[in-house]
Scaffold this motif. Structure first.
Motif, short mmCIF file in Angstrom:
data_model
loop_
_atom_site.label_atom_id
_atom_site.label_comp_id
_atom_site.label_asym_id
_atom_site.label_seq_id
_atom_site.Cartn_x
_atom_site.Cartn_y
_atom_site.Cartn_z
N LEU A 1 0.67 -1.14 0.50
CA LEU A 1 0.09 0.17 -0.33
C LEU A 1 0.81 1.30 -0.20
O LEU A 1 1.88 1.41 0.59
N ILE B 1 7.18 1.52 5.24
CA ILE B 1 6.88 1.97 4.10
C ILE B 1 8.40 3.56 4.39
O ILE B 1 6.90 3.99 5.09
N VAL B 2 8.77 4.18 3.83
CA VAL B 2 9.05 5.30 3.08
C VAL B 2 8.83 6.11 2.63
O VAL B 2 8.62 5.60 1.01
N SER B 3 8.49 7.38 1.89
CA SER B 3 8.45 8.16 1.44
C SER B 3 9.38 9.51 1.47
O SER B 3 9.82 9.75 2.63
N PHE C 1 10.28 1.95 -0.78
CA PHE C 1 9.82 3.33 -0.84
C PHE C 1 8.84 4.44 -1.95
O PHE C 1 8.58 3.95 -3.38
N ASN D 1 1.25 5.64 -0.01
CA ASN D 1 0.93 6.26 1.48
C ASN D 1 -0.45 7.01 0.91
O ASN D 1 -1.34 7.77 1.98
N HIS D 2 -0.86 6.56 -0.07
CA HIS D 2 -2.50 6.82 -0.13
C HIS D 2 -3.26 5.82 0.13
O HIS D 2 -4.44 6.27 0.00
N GLY D 3 -3.28 4.75 0.50
CA GLY D 3 -3.56 3.15 0.49
C GLY D 3 -4.32 2.64 -0.57
O GLY D 3 -4.79 1.80 -0.51
N ASN E 1 6.69 10.74 -3.60
CA ASN E 1 5.60 11.53 -3.54
C ASN E 1 5.20 12.26 -4.48
O ASN E 1 4.82 13.18 -4.24
#
Lengths: 145, 145
Positions: free
Chosen positions: A73, A133-135, A100, A75-77, A103
């Motif tokens: 998933l 999860i690294v963003s 990773f 960052n926005h799901g 953005n």
DNA sequence: TATGTTAATGCATCATTATTGCAAATGAAA
DNA sequence: TTTCATTTGCAATAATGATGCATTAACATA
């Protein structure tokens, strides 16, 4: 060469008790040529109307259950899919590596070389899986500026 | 006591340039009494029709932007919200702790005491945030069996 | 305390994603 | 080539995320 790859995918399907259909082979082909995890919307764009949206959804679901692909998933799901390393199977299906999420370009990379370190979780909690999860901004997007 | 708490929430809103509305105070009150991160559907159930779905959505969004709450995605990609520790603010908004998502009761715990270890990410990648979700069976569900 | 301004809310509405049921088509094996 | 289970396409629904706009409420200040 292409023949080889195709044979490989077909074996993968048969090994998991799945029928060799055009749709499934196409999905495997696309996923294996991507350098980042791939969302269903992306797949829909690439594939067009050849494969129904629901069929694609079920293919991805089946593949995930069989341990052929793993789901991340972002960052926005939204679900993103990537082909598993060989070590995965239906009942031993862990991707212990870090992902990773850029953005900027929204891509999801599998950082295979970065493992999730062991953690001390409060006792009483039974850990089945870990997802890190690294963003931030990915290499390509950084260089583009 | 209750008076105190309420005053505290009101200050929090004012501090962030937000108006003290009933809806916002109610959301803060509910979130602060939960021991795990809370989804919008859960909030909707508790609150009922007093607050519109969109209003709730916007309250949560605003709170997150201001650093009042943080958002955690569970294994299903659903957003869950928890009140931030005091150290968070609009522009310094990191929850570096680990979250635990129970596969049984679906609750999302903030494991405040477990920090995400430092990682070596390939150079070129700029890290902004890290999100580690551990899934499994939580303490309560383990004891229930 | 009345009032004007801005922020917040409610309602309508739409987009996307996830999901299921069922009939038709297809793959694989006999 | 016939049979049978699997797979697919289509229809349909639910849940979630998101925006526009008119109305209402909060709050500063007159």
């Amino acid at each position: 060469m292409n023949q080889n790859k195709n044979q490989q995918y077909e074996d993968l399907l048969v090994k998991n008790g799945l029928k060799r259909t055009g749709a499934r082979l196409q999905v495997l082909d696309i996923l294996s040529h991507r350098d980042s995890a791939t969302s269903q919307p992306y797949l829909e764009n690439v594939i067009g109307k050849e494969i129904d949206r629901v069929t694609l959804y079920r293919i991805l679901k089946t593949f995930e259950e069989k341990g052929i692909i793993h789901r991340v998933l972002d960052n926005h799901g939204t679900a993103n899919y990537a082909i598993c390393s060989n070590s995965c199977s239906e009942h031993n299906h862990h991707d212990e590596h870090v992902h990773f999420n850029c953005n900027n370009c929204l891509r999801v990379y599998c950082l295979d070389e970065v493992k999730i370190p062991a953690l001390k979780i409060a006792k009483g909690f039974k850990v089945d899986d870990m997802n890190l999860i690294v963003s931030g901004i990915c290499k390509e997007c950084n260089q583009a500026n």
